[in-house]
Design a protein around this motif. Structure first.
Motif, PDB file in Angstrom:
ATOM      1  N   ASN A 174      24.304  31.449  38.854  1.00 21.25           N
ATOM      2  CA  ASN A 174      25.626  31.442  38.238  1.00 21.25           C
ATOM      3  C   ASN A 174      25.478  31.188  36.748  1.00 21.25           C
ATOM      4  O   ASN A 174      24.358  31.018  36.241  1.00 21.25           O
ATOM      5  CB  ASN A 174      26.523  30.390  38.897  1.00 21.25           C
ATOM      6  N   ALA A 175      26.588  31.163  36.041  1.00 23.35           N
ATOM      7  CA  ALA A 175      26.544  31.022  34.585  1.00 23.35           C
ATOM      8  C   ALA A 175      26.023  29.650  34.163  1.00 23.35           C
ATOM      9  O   ALA A 175      25.292  29.529  33.166  1.00 23.35           O
ATOM     10  CB  ALA A 175      27.934  31.262  33.996  1.00 23.35           C
ATOM     11  N   ALA A 176      26.397  28.609  34.894  1.00 21.31           N
ATOM     12  CA  ALA A 176      25.933  27.267  34.556  1.00 21.31           C
ATOM     13  C   ALA A 176      24.416  27.189  34.649  1.00 21.31           C
ATOM     14  O   ALA A 176      23.745  26.611  33.767  1.00 21.31           O
ATOM     15  CB  ALA A 176      26.581  26.232  35.470  1.00 21.31           C
ATOM     16  N   GLU A 177      23.848  27.774  35.707  1.00 15.85           N
ATOM     17  CA  GLU A 177      22.392  27.768  35.856  1.00 15.85           C
ATOM     18  C   GLU A 177      21.731  28.627  34.781  1.00 15.85           C
ATOM     19  O   GLU A 177      20.647  28.289  34.293  1.00 15.85           O
ATOM     20  CB  GLU A 177      22.010  28.276  37.245  1.00 15.85           C
ATOM     21  N   LEU A 178      22.364  29.739  34.418  1.00 11.81           N
ATOM     22  CA  LEU A 178      21.830  30.579  33.350  1.00 11.81           C
ATOM     23  C   LEU A 178      21.726  29.790  32.052  1.00 11.81           C
ATOM     24  O   LEU A 178      20.681  29.816  31.370  1.00 11.81           O
ATOM     25  CB  LEU A 178      22.723  31.804  33.164  1.00 11.81           C
ATOM     26  N   LEU A 179      22.773  29.064  31.698  1.00 13.42           N
ATOM     27  CA  LEU A 179      22.747  28.255  30.479  1.00 13.42           C
ATOM     28  C   LEU A 179      21.707  27.145  30.573  1.00 13.42           C
ATOM     29  O   LEU A 179      20.984  26.868  29.604  1.00 13.42           O
ATOM     30  CB  LEU A 179      24.128  27.658  30.221  1.00 13.42           C
ATOM     31  N   GLU A 370      34.040  33.932  28.872  1.00 12.89           N
ATOM     32  CA  GLU A 370      35.136  33.233  29.558  1.00 12.89           C
ATOM     33  C   GLU A 370      36.493  33.634  28.999  1.00 12.89           C
ATOM     34  O   GLU A 370      37.432  33.921  29.744  1.00 12.89           O
ATOM     35  CB  GLU A 370      34.917  31.720  29.436  1.00 12.89           C
ATOM     36  N   VAL A 371      36.614  33.680  27.667  1.00 14.55           N
ATOM     37  CA  VAL A 371      37.883  34.050  27.046  1.00 14.55           C
ATOM     38  C   VAL A 371      38.258  35.485  27.418  1.00 14.55           C
ATOM     39  O   VAL A 371      39.417  35.799  27.701  1.00 14.55           O
ATOM     40  CB  VAL A 371      37.815  33.891  25.513  1.00 14.55           C
ATOM     41  N   GLY A 372      37.256  36.361  27.445  1.00 22.14           N
ATOM     42  CA  GLY A 372      37.524  37.759  27.776  1.00 22.14           C
ATOM     43  C   GLY A 372      38.158  37.928  29.143  1.00 22.14           C
ATOM     44  O   GLY A 372      39.047  38.768  29.327  1.00 22.14           O
ATOM     45  N   MET A 373      37.706  37.149  30.118  1.00 17.45           N
ATOM     46  CA  MET A 373      38.287  37.249  31.453  1.00 17.45           C
ATOM     47  C   MET A 373      39.578  36.459  31.584  1.00 17.45           C
ATOM     48  O   MET A 373      40.518  36.893  32.251  1.00 17.45           O
ATOM     49  CB  MET A 373      37.286  36.753  32.506  1.00 17.45           C
ATOM     50  N   ASP A 422      32.080  30.123  34.985  1.00 14.29           N
ATOM     51  CA  ASP A 422      32.079  30.078  36.453  1.00 14.29           C
ATOM     52  C   ASP A 422      33.466  29.762  36.997  1.00 14.29           C
ATOM     53  O   ASP A 422      33.876  30.301  38.030  1.00 14.29           O
ATOM     54  CB  ASP A 422      31.082  29.031  36.950  1.00 14.29           C
ATOM     55  N   GLU A 423      34.190  28.900  36.310  1.00 17.26           N
ATOM     56  CA  GLU A 423      35.530  28.529  36.766  1.00 17.26           C
ATOM     57  C   GLU A 423      36.503  29.699  36.668  1.00 17.26           C
ATOM     58  O   GLU A 423      37.299  29.943  37.589  1.00 17.26           O
ATOM     59  CB  GLU A 423      36.043  27.336  35.957  1.00 17.26           C
ATOM     60  N   VAL A 424      36.443  30.416  35.568  1.00 21.68           N
ATOM     61  CA  VAL A 424      37.358  31.548  35.424  1.00 21.68           C
ATOM     62  C   VAL A 424      36.955  32.683  36.365  1.00 21.68           C
ATOM     63  O   VAL A 424      37.801  33.439  36.866  1.00 21.68           O
ATOM     64  CB  VAL A 424      37.420  32.028  33.952  1.00 21.68           C
ATOM     65  N   MET A 425      35.651  32.790  36.668  1.00 23.96           N
ATOM     66  CA  MET A 425      35.185  33.791  37.608  1.00 23.96           C
ATOM     67  C   MET A 425      35.717  33.504  39.018  1.00 23.96           C
ATOM     68  O   MET A 425      36.196  34.395  39.723  1.00 23.96           O
ATOM     69  CB  MET A 425      33.654  33.801  37.613  1.00 23.96           C
TER      70      MET A 425
END
Length: 456
Positions: A174-179, A370-373, A422-425
């Motif tokens: 997920n995005a958190a793990e990517l960061l 995140e803003v884009g979605m 991840d939250e917005v996803m």
């Protein structure tokens, strides 16, 4: 992640990745199954049943002819768009098709093609069943699901986007793990993605694929900017990208702060007008949303000071990685979650890609995505007459403008932000599940109903 960005960015033809590219791949996969089982020589006819969204908007999206071409062995990546009409005419006139291009079998639409818009198969709204018939009855059948972006799954196995990949140096889910992986390794996101993709494919193939993807996107923009006329389908939609280009070219040298928006509009509409006419496009992440990312990347390349080939590379690496996150953790299918899963995801990808191209730090890249979605949440998929034209073409132009703005907002923030990608996803996926099916690529509500009143 299980999916490579090379698989996400598919080169194919319009008008739809889920309703055209996916069904064509399914037809071709079915023929390969027949060949593997030694059944091809025994087939006398083929029957195709389309379900759910594939049936509801299949005529406007070309699902019927896409399956036929796939059964003839055609691949959406290599088929010449100019071949499509003559091949379909031969099939119609002869009431037969050539399985894998070598065996003539019966195929008449009235007898061998059935539409079931009110029936949805268990795994996904985009379902189809293909049967091979011999002189003694059924020889073989298979169910396929077109899950978005040209990916397909068979009834009992995943045939694209879900298979386990070879080990990569920096795995993440997920995005958190990517960061976290990037921070621990001290790497910018684009370099981490590059190392993972190189481990999967080798650096030479990765470099070639990225160049090929951008060349295909760029060529699509150029064709769309110079091709005039009326789009097929009966709505009478005129191509507008050439007129936008002519207006911009006529006023070169002027100082108008709105020109940048007009260029983005022209680039995005050029792609989606090509897609609507059945031209060659790149799923980014889908055909219906194919104009957003190329428009923002062309905007970066041609109109932003300091642009470079390295910036284009970073853009594709990061945008592809963001697209894969959505594919594996949410959805990129309009039939499953509405247009938030198509144009919304494309905007998120493009915003992150542009931030990477401009040298933003990892947190700003994630923030841009995140803003884009966040500001596409709840967007319905309601194409008029099932054609990828209204509101799809303009929606891509608006999405491109929003992507640039999302990037700028994130890069100017200079600190943490409240909502994580991840939250917005997860929010997007839940919103899509709660959305009524008539607003998810069935053309049964929204603009698909109200905009038709002036024509019907």
């Amino acid at each position: 992640m299980r999916t490579s960005l090379i698989d996400l960015f598919k080169i194919g033809i319009g008008p739809s990745s889920s309703h055209t590219v996916g069904p064509m791949r399914a037809g071709r996969a079915f023929v390969l199954e027949l060949q593997e089982r030694g059944l091809l020589s025994l087939v006398s006819a083929v029957r195709v049943d389309l379900y759910g969204s594939l049936a509801a908007t299949g005529l406007g999206h070309g699902t019927d002819w896409a399956v036929k071409l796939g059964l003839c062995g055609k691949d959406p990546r290599t088929v010449d768009p100019a071949e499509v009409a003559p091949m379909l005419a031969r099939i119609r006139d002869s009431r037969s098709l050539e399985l894998a291009g070598i065996r003539h079998v019966s195929f008449d639409d009235a007898e061998h093609l059935a539409w079931h818009p009110a029936e949805v198969l268990p795994r996904h709204p985009n379902g189809l069943r293909i049967r091979a018939l011999g002189t003694d009855g059924l020889l073989h059948e298979q169910v396929y699901y077109s899950t978005g972006g040209g990916f397909i799954q068979s009834g009992d196995a995943d045939t694209g986007g879900g298979a386990e990949q070879a080990p990569v140096p920096y795995p993440y889910a997920n995005a958190a793990e990517l960061l976290e992986r990037a921070t621990s390794a001290g790497l910018p996101l684009w370099e981490l993605v590059e190392r993972n993709e190189s481990a999967l494919h080798g650096r030479e193939k990765l470099d070639f694929s990225l160049r090929e993807i951008w060349q295909a996107m760029s060529a699509c923009i150029d064709r769309g900017l110079t091709t005039e006329g009326i789009l097929p389908g009966g709505l009478g939609v005129k191509r507008r990208a050439p007129r936008l280009l002519a207006r911009l070219e006529a006023h070169r040298g002027r100082t108008d702060p709105m020109d940048s928006m007009d260029w983005l509009n022209a680039f995005a509409m050029a792609v989606n007008e090509e897609n609507a006419s059945g031209g060659r496009v790149v799923t980014a992440p889908t055909n219906g949303a194919a104009g957003v990312l190329p428009a923002v990347l062309r905007y970066y390349e041609r109109l932003m000071p300091g642009s470079s080939p390295e910036g284009i590379r970073r853009f594709l690496l990061v945008s592809g990685a963001i697209g894969v996150l959505y594919l594996e953790n949410a959805s990129i299918s309009g039939a499953e979650v509405g247009c938030q899963g198509e144009v919304g995801v494309a905007c998120s990808m493009a915003a992150a890609g542009l931030a990477a191209a401009l040298g933003a730090d990892n947190e700003a890249i994630e923030h841009a995505a995140e803003v884009g979605m966040e500001h596409h949440l709840g967007m319905t998929c309601d194409p008029v007459r099932g054609l990828v034209q209204i509101p799809c073409i303009e929606r891509n132009a608006i999405g491109a403008v929003k992507a640039v703005n999302a990037c700028r907002m994130a890069m100017q923030e200079g600190g943490g932000h409240r909502v994580a990608l991840d939250e917005v996803m997860n929010t997007m996926l839940e919103t899509g599940r709660d959305m009524q099916s008539r607003y998810k690529e069935t053309s049964q509500a929204g603009l698909a109903v109200h905009a038709l009143r002036r024509w019907d």
